[in-house]
Design an enzyme around this catalytic site. Structure first.
Site, PDB file in Angstrom:
ATOM      1  N   ARG A 284       0.859  -1.196   0.000  1.00  0.00           N
ATOM      2  CA  ARG A 284       0.000   0.000   0.000  1.00  0.00           C
ATOM      3  C   ARG A 284       0.889   1.238   0.000  1.00  0.00           C
ATOM      4  NH1 ARG A 284      -3.918  -0.002   4.933  1.00  0.00           N
ATOM      5  NH2 ARG A 284      -4.989  -1.655   3.782  1.00  0.00           N
TER       6      ARG A 284
ATOM      7  N   ARG B 239      -1.825   6.919   9.501  1.00  0.00           N
ATOM      8  CA  ARG B 239      -1.882   6.340   8.147  1.00  0.00           C
ATOM      9  C   ARG B 239      -1.925   7.441   7.088  1.00  0.00           C
ATOM     10  NH1 ARG B 239      -4.060   1.048   8.093  1.00  0.00           N
ATOM     11  NH2 ARG B 239      -3.384  -0.033   9.957  1.00  0.00           N
TER      12      ARG B 239
ATOM     13  N   LYS C 166      -3.973   1.663  14.856  1.00  0.00           N
ATOM     14  CA  LYS C 166      -3.902   2.582  13.715  1.00  0.00           C
ATOM     15  C   LYS C 166      -4.548   3.929  14.038  1.00  0.00           C
ATOM     16  CE  LYS C 166      -6.394  -0.416  11.275  1.00  0.00           C
ATOM     17  NZ  LYS C 166      -7.265  -1.074  10.271  1.00  0.00           N
TER      18      LYS C 166
ATOM     19  N   LYS D 257      -6.083   7.562  11.937  1.00  0.00           N
ATOM     20  CA  LYS D 257      -6.419   8.073  10.600  1.00  0.00           C
ATOM     21  C   LYS D 257      -6.849   9.538  10.656  1.00  0.00           C
ATOM     22  CE  LYS D 257      -7.694   3.528   8.920  1.00  0.00           C
ATOM     23  NZ  LYS D 257      -8.745   2.666   8.329  1.00  0.00           N
TER      24      LYS D 257
ATOM     25  N   CYS E 103     -15.307  -3.192  -0.455  1.00  0.00           N
ATOM     26  CA  CYS E 103     -13.940  -3.457   0.004  1.00  0.00           C
ATOM     27  C   CYS E 103     -13.367  -4.627  -0.797  1.00  0.00           C
ATOM     28  CB  CYS E 103     -13.933  -3.772   1.486  1.00  0.00           C
ATOM     29  SG  CYS E 103     -14.571  -5.419   1.844  1.00  0.00           S
TER      30      CYS E 103
ATOM     31  N   CYS F 240      -8.017 -10.868   1.182  1.00  0.00           N
ATOM     32  CA  CYS F 240      -8.126 -10.416   2.569  1.00  0.00           C
ATOM     33  C   CYS F 240      -8.304 -11.598   3.512  1.00  0.00           C
ATOM     34  CB  CYS F 240      -9.298  -9.447   2.722  1.00  0.00           C
ATOM     35  SG  CYS F 240      -9.455  -8.925   4.440  1.00  0.00           S
TER      36      CYS F 240
ATOM     37  N   CYS G 271     -16.615  -8.085   5.896  1.00  0.00           N
ATOM     38  CA  CYS G 271     -16.628  -8.408   7.325  1.00  0.00           C
ATOM     39  C   CYS G 271     -16.903  -7.105   8.084  1.00  0.00           C
ATOM     40  CB  CYS G 271     -15.299  -9.040   7.755  1.00  0.00           C
ATOM     41  SG  CYS G 271     -14.001  -7.850   8.124  1.00  0.00           S
TER      42      CYS G 271
ATOM     43  N   CYS H  43     -14.136  -1.714   5.927  1.00  0.00           N
ATOM     44  CA  CYS H  43     -13.175  -0.980   5.106  1.00  0.00           C
ATOM     45  C   CYS H  43     -13.841  -0.127   4.019  1.00  0.00           C
ATOM     46  CB  CYS H  43     -12.175  -1.946   4.482  1.00  0.00           C
ATOM     47  SG  CYS H  43     -11.213  -2.817   5.728  1.00  0.00           S
TER      48      CYS H  43
HETATM   49 FE1  SRM Z   1      -9.205  -1.834   6.121  1.00  0.00          FE
HETATM   50  C1  SRM Z   1      -7.899  -4.399   7.890  1.00  0.00           C
HETATM   51  C2  SRM Z   1      -8.303  -3.284   3.262  1.00  0.00           C
HETATM   52  C3  SRM Z   1      -9.830   1.063   4.509  1.00  0.00           C
HETATM   53  C4  SRM Z   1     -10.970  -0.731   8.830  1.00  0.00           C
HETATM   54  N1  SRM Z   1      -8.203  -3.538   5.674  1.00  0.00           N
HETATM   55  C5  SRM Z   1      -7.709  -4.434   6.546  1.00  0.00           C
HETATM   56  C6  SRM Z   1      -6.852  -5.484   5.833  1.00  0.00           C
HETATM   57  C7  SRM Z   1      -5.444  -5.010   5.811  1.00  0.00           C
HETATM   58  C8  SRM Z   1      -6.984  -6.919   6.346  1.00  0.00           C
HETATM   59  C9  SRM Z   1      -5.985  -7.395   7.370  1.00  0.00           C
HETATM   60  O1  SRM Z   1      -5.751  -6.723   8.381  1.00  0.00           O
HETATM   61  O2  SRM Z   1      -5.470  -8.498   7.159  1.00  0.00           O
HETATM   62  C10 SRM Z   1      -7.498  -5.398   4.415  1.00  0.00           C
HETATM   63  C11 SRM Z   1      -6.620  -5.816   3.242  1.00  0.00           C
HETATM   64  C12 SRM Z   1      -7.485  -6.425   2.176  1.00  0.00           C
HETATM   65  C13 SRM Z   1      -6.811  -6.577   0.866  1.00  0.00           C
HETATM   66  O3  SRM Z   1      -6.594  -7.731   0.439  1.00  0.00           O
HETATM   67  O4  SRM Z   1      -6.526  -5.581   0.202  1.00  0.00           O
HETATM   68  C14 SRM Z   1      -8.012  -3.982   4.415  1.00  0.00           C
HETATM   69  N2  SRM Z   1      -8.968  -1.198   4.267  1.00  0.00           N
HETATM   70  C15 SRM Z   1      -8.680  -1.977   3.199  1.00  0.00           C
HETATM   71  C16 SRM Z   1      -8.873  -1.230   1.904  1.00  0.00           C
HETATM   72  C17 SRM Z   1      -7.897  -1.638   0.806  1.00  0.00           C
HETATM   73  C18 SRM Z   1     -10.328  -1.408   1.465  1.00  0.00           C
HETATM   74  C19 SRM Z   1     -10.671  -0.994   0.075  1.00  0.00           C
HETATM   75  O5  SRM Z   1     -11.421  -1.772  -0.509  1.00  0.00           O
HETATM   76  O6  SRM Z   1     -10.274   0.048  -0.398  1.00  0.00           O
HETATM   77  C20 SRM Z   1      -8.716   0.216   2.416  1.00  0.00           C
HETATM   78  C21 SRM Z   1      -7.285   0.669   2.427  1.00  0.00           C
HETATM   79  C22 SRM Z   1      -7.196   2.037   3.004  1.00  0.00           C
HETATM   80  C23 SRM Z   1      -5.859   2.705   2.852  1.00  0.00           C
HETATM   81  O7  SRM Z   1      -5.494   3.007   1.715  1.00  0.00           O
HETATM   82  O8  SRM Z   1      -5.227   2.983   3.867  1.00  0.00           O
HETATM   83  C24 SRM Z   1      -9.204   0.047   3.848  1.00  0.00           C
HETATM   84  N3  SRM Z   1     -10.140  -0.104   6.620  1.00  0.00           N
HETATM   85  C25 SRM Z   1     -10.392   0.925   5.766  1.00  0.00           C
HETATM   86  C26 SRM Z   1     -11.357   1.818   6.325  1.00  0.00           C
HETATM   87  C27 SRM Z   1     -11.961   3.047   5.652  1.00  0.00           C
HETATM   88  C28 SRM Z   1     -11.231   4.318   5.998  1.00  0.00           C
HETATM   89  O9  SRM Z   1     -10.200   4.289   6.656  1.00  0.00           O
HETATM   90  O10 SRM Z   1     -11.738   5.356   5.597  1.00  0.00           O
HETATM   91  C29 SRM Z   1     -11.705   1.283   7.559  1.00  0.00           C
HETATM   92  C30 SRM Z   1     -12.780   1.835   8.523  1.00  0.00           C
HETATM   93  C31 SRM Z   1     -12.354   3.069   9.246  1.00  0.00           C
HETATM   94  C32 SRM Z   1     -11.639   2.717  10.514  1.00  0.00           C
HETATM   95  O11 SRM Z   1     -10.442   2.485  10.466  1.00  0.00           O
HETATM   96  O12 SRM Z   1     -12.306   2.633  11.548  1.00  0.00           O
HETATM   97  C33 SRM Z   1     -10.926   0.087   7.731  1.00  0.00           C
HETATM   98  N4  SRM Z   1      -9.356  -2.434   8.051  1.00  0.00           N
HETATM   99  C34 SRM Z   1     -10.191  -1.874   8.982  1.00  0.00           C
HETATM  100  C35 SRM Z   1     -10.134  -2.676  10.173  1.00  0.00           C
HETATM  101  C36 SRM Z   1     -10.926  -2.409  11.484  1.00  0.00           C
HETATM  102  C37 SRM Z   1     -10.218  -1.426  12.352  1.00  0.00           C
HETATM  103  C38 SRM Z   1     -10.884  -1.269  13.688  1.00  0.00           C
HETATM  104  O13 SRM Z   1     -10.706  -0.232  14.316  1.00  0.00           O
HETATM  105  O14 SRM Z   1     -11.556  -2.186  14.152  1.00  0.00           O
HETATM  106  C39 SRM Z   1      -9.249  -3.740   9.911  1.00  0.00           C
HETATM  107  C40 SRM Z   1      -8.858  -4.866  10.868  1.00  0.00           C
HETATM  108  C41 SRM Z   1      -7.832  -4.459  11.856  1.00  0.00           C
HETATM  109  O15 SRM Z   1      -7.268  -3.380  11.817  1.00  0.00           O
HETATM  110  O16 SRM Z   1      -7.604  -5.288  12.745  1.00  0.00           O
HETATM  111  C42 SRM Z   1      -8.789  -3.558   8.564  1.00  0.00           C
HETATM  112 FE1  SF4 Z   2     -11.160  -7.421   4.531  1.00  0.00          FE
HETATM  113 FE2  SF4 Z   2     -13.178  -6.979   6.173  1.00  0.00          FE
HETATM  114 FE3  SF4 Z   2     -11.706  -4.961   5.305  1.00  0.00          FE
HETATM  115 FE4  SF4 Z   2     -13.327  -6.132   3.652  1.00  0.00          FE
HETATM  116  S1  SF4 Z   2     -13.955  -5.044   5.497  1.00  0.00           S
HETATM  117  S2  SF4 Z   2     -11.159  -5.620   3.224  1.00  0.00           S
HETATM  118  S3  SF4 Z   2     -13.262  -8.222   4.329  1.00  0.00           S
HETATM  119  S4  SF4 Z   2     -10.986  -6.566   6.607  1.00  0.00           S
END
Ligand code: SRM
Ligand code: SF4
Length: 562
Positions: free
Chosen positions: A73, A142, A205, A207, A426, A432, A471, A475
């Site tokens: 990323r 981030r 993390k 943001k 997502c 993922c 899930c 995201c």
């Molecule tokens: Fe996310 C984890 C993809 C934006 C909340 N996210 C992940 C992981 C890295 C899975 C992992 O930990 O093994 C995913 C990788 C999937 C893959 O194969 O690409 C993943 N997140 C993404 C992306 C690529 C989704 C997308 O379809 O675009 C986004 C990348 C953002 C970036 O460029 O930095 C992405 N993730 C978000 C957002 C939206 C935002 O930030 O505006 C959220 C919700 C906002 C927030 O953070 O509260 C988000 N991702 C999570 C979470 C839950 C965090 C939490 O506080 O509970 C996880 C899981 C974790 O961190 O344990 C996670």
């Molecule tokens: Fe993976 Fe869940 Fe984030 Fe979708 S919402 S990219 S399934 S961690």
């Protein structure tokens, strides 16, 4: 806090500022993987180890290790890139990754499917293109996102500059990144430290996002720290400050939940760096380091109280925040097509389904964008709605760009339905590791079915916000979807309804654990009622509340103040 520290705290503390044994792991030819501990540290460098979940069973049967690969990323504050960077990123996608570029919901690129031997050259190539991957993931600040809307081009320039400054100011200072990926010389004898983060970085993390009203295209209330630009007499007066937004939750665990940020005051631009630094420092000191599920700033705020947080912040800053200034958001989506800005430059916003740029006949989105980048003299902007803006085009170049856009199938925005243009999904399967259900791969199947229901009611153009997450981590910021599906198990989702279109109201559970038939059966009568009963310009989410389909919320957590 007396509770035992989480494992990750121990790993960070012992990592020598994020080095661990990543170098040794990368050099090990016996496996395509690295160790679990190094994988946790690797995130801080902007990469995750994954395996192809489609191949898991087959590989197990063949007694092979999983098909490991890595996600990379980029850190691209504000999502602005040049044509030269585009071409470099495109080459990395084809040479080292799976031949696709993925625009994320945080305005940057991901490359999937990078094999271990290619990880270092790929990260080095990203740096060679004057970008980085450091802190794109991990327990740090981030990628800083900012408004991309070209209608606000003058403000965009200024706000984008603050996004870049914040990103630089809050970047980890460890030299491990340069040593591991860029072959920087080891500097012996000089002190190395992380003045802001310390040796264990943040509990979780963090943001930051900057919005420019009236468009909330970054979902500012979903950020740990949201900054709402206040433009007065055409100039940036400062930012309203929102803290404690976040989407992630776990199924069946009420102690985890999505939360919208609280607007706590206003700061002038010259104070924004120290503001951000101190918000982060409080979260560093107060955040829960025992239970990662409760470690985000939103839980710190709910545990300690917003009042106590503001008092601590003002005491550390040495000044009081000013009263929040009036602002109002109109919508959180992107506006498609050409727009001319105040300086006579043109910007073309394209809809990219799920942000995936690939060549999938008959469309050639990746090759098409390469051709455009070869010809384009302006720059590009990625949006938090997974879309793409070809920015700063001279009027005389528009026709050539239009021709390329059409030839490569990038012109979908011209004819797509309202719901398609407003859909986010997502990544989920197959990469993922946390996905419980399909998301990006399900969207193309689901959309025609929803479109058929909408068409029957004359609602094809209705701009309904649809968000899919595989899930509950959220995201795609699904809790801010007027309609959202949150994966529970293969083919089964929680159906959430009733967020607003300005990113100011969370949705709520409408049907639990339903399959596609259950989803369509639940939504069909609501579309029928919406078509028959809506008042002028009423959006779907608002209608669901006014009509009583959903109970009125006890409070609307964030309301624009006028
Ligand atoms: Fe996310 C984890 C993809 C934006 C909340 N996210 C992940 C992981 C890295 C899975 C992992 O930990 O093994 C995913 C990788 C999937 C893959 O194969 O690409 C993943 N997140 C993404 C992306 C690529 C989704 C997308 O379809 O675009 C986004 C990348 C953002 C970036 O460029 O930095 C992405 N993730 C978000 C957002 C939206 C935002 O930030 O505006 C959220 C919700 C906002 C927030 O953070 O509260 C988000 N991702 C999570 C979470 C839950 C965090 C939490 O506080 O509970 C996880 C899981 C974790 O961190 O344990 C996670
Ligand atoms: Fe993976 Fe869940 Fe984030 Fe979708 S919402 S990219 S399934 S961690």
């Amino acid at each position: 806090m007396t509770a035992t520290l989480s494992d990750l705290e121990r790993i960070k503390a012992g990592s020598r500022l994020l080095r661990g044994t990543i170098v040794e792991g990368l050099a090990d030819p016996v496996t395509g993987a690295i160790s679990d501990e190094d994988n946790k540290l690797l995130k801080f460098h902007g990469s995750y180890q994954q395996d192809d979940r489609d191949l898991r069973d087959e590989r197990r049967r063949q007694k092979l290790e999983p098909a490991y690969s890595f996600l990379i990323r980029a850190r691209l504050p504000g999502g602005v890139i040049t044509s030269a960077q585009w071409l470099a990123f495109d080459a990395i996608a084809r040479e080292y990754a799976n031949g696709t570029l993925r625009i994320t919901t945080r305005q940057t690129f991901q490359w999937h499917g990078v094999r271990k031997p290619h990880l270092k050259p790929a990260i080095a190539a990203i740096n060679h293109a004057m970008a980085s991957t450091i802190a794109a993931c991990g327990d740090v600040n981030r990628n800083v996102v900012c408004a991309a809307n070209p209608e606000q081009s003058a403000a965009h320039g200024e706000v984008h500059a603050w996004a870049v400054r914040l990103s630089d100011h809050l970047r980890p200072r460890t030299r491990s990144y340069g040593e591991i990926w860029l072959d920087d010389e080891l500097v012996v004898g000089t002190e190395e430290s992380e003045p802001l983060y310390g040796a264990t970085y943040l509990p979780r993390k963090f943001k930051i996002g900057l919005a420019v009203p009236p468009v909330n295209d970054i979902d500012v209330f979903a950020q740990d720290l949201g900054l709402i630009a206040i433009i007065q007499d055409g100039a940036l007066a400062g930012f309203n400050v929102a803290v404690g937004g976040g989407m992630g939750a776990s199924h069946g665990d009420a102690s985890t939940y999505p939360r919208l940020g609280d607007v706590i005051g206003f700061v002038t631009p010259e104070r924004v760096l120290e503001l951000a630094e101190n918000v982060i420092a409080i979260q560093r000191d107060w955040g829960d380091r025992a239970e990662r599920k409760h470690a985000r700033l939103k839980y710190t705020l709910d545990r300690r109280g917003v009042g106590a947080f503001v008092a601590e912040l003002e005491s550390r800053l040495g000044f009081a925040l000013e009263s929040k200034r009036p602002f109002a958001f109109e919508h959180s989506g992107d506006r498609y097509g050409w727009i001319e800005d105040h300086a006579g430059r043109w910007h073309l916003t394209l809809h990219i389904e799920s942000g995936r740029l690939a060549d999938t006949p008959p469309r050639s989105l990746l090759s098409g964008m390469r051709e455009i980048a070869n010809a384009h003299r302006g720059d590009f902007r990625l949006t938090c709605n997974q879309n793409l803006i070809i920015a700063n085009v001279a009027a005389t170049d528009r026709a050539a760009i239009d021709a390329l856009v059409q030839r490569h199938g990038l012109d979908g925005y011209r004819r797509q339905s309202g719901i398609r243009r407003h859909a986010l999904a997502c990544v989920a399967l197959p990469t993922c590791g946390l996905a419980m259900a399909e998301s990006e791969r399900y969207l193309p199947d689901l959309l025609p079915k929803l479109e058929a229901l909408l068409d029957r009611r004359g609602l094809l153009d209705a701009p309904i916000l649809l968000r899919l997450s595989g899930c509950p981590n959220g995201c795609a910021r699904p809790y801010l979807g007027e309609i959202a599906l949150i994966g529970k198990a293969p083919g089964r989702y929680n159906l959430m309804l009733g967020a607003d279109h300005r990113g100011q109201r969370l949705n709520r559970l409408y049907r639990e654990n339903v399959d596609e038939d259950g989803i369509l059966a639940a939504i069909e009568p609501l579309f029928a009622r919406y078509a028959a009963e809506r008042v002028a310009d009423e959006r779907f989410g608002d209608f669901l509340l006014r009509s009583g389909v959903l109970p009125a919320p006890r409070t609307i957590p964030v309301e624009a103040i006028a």
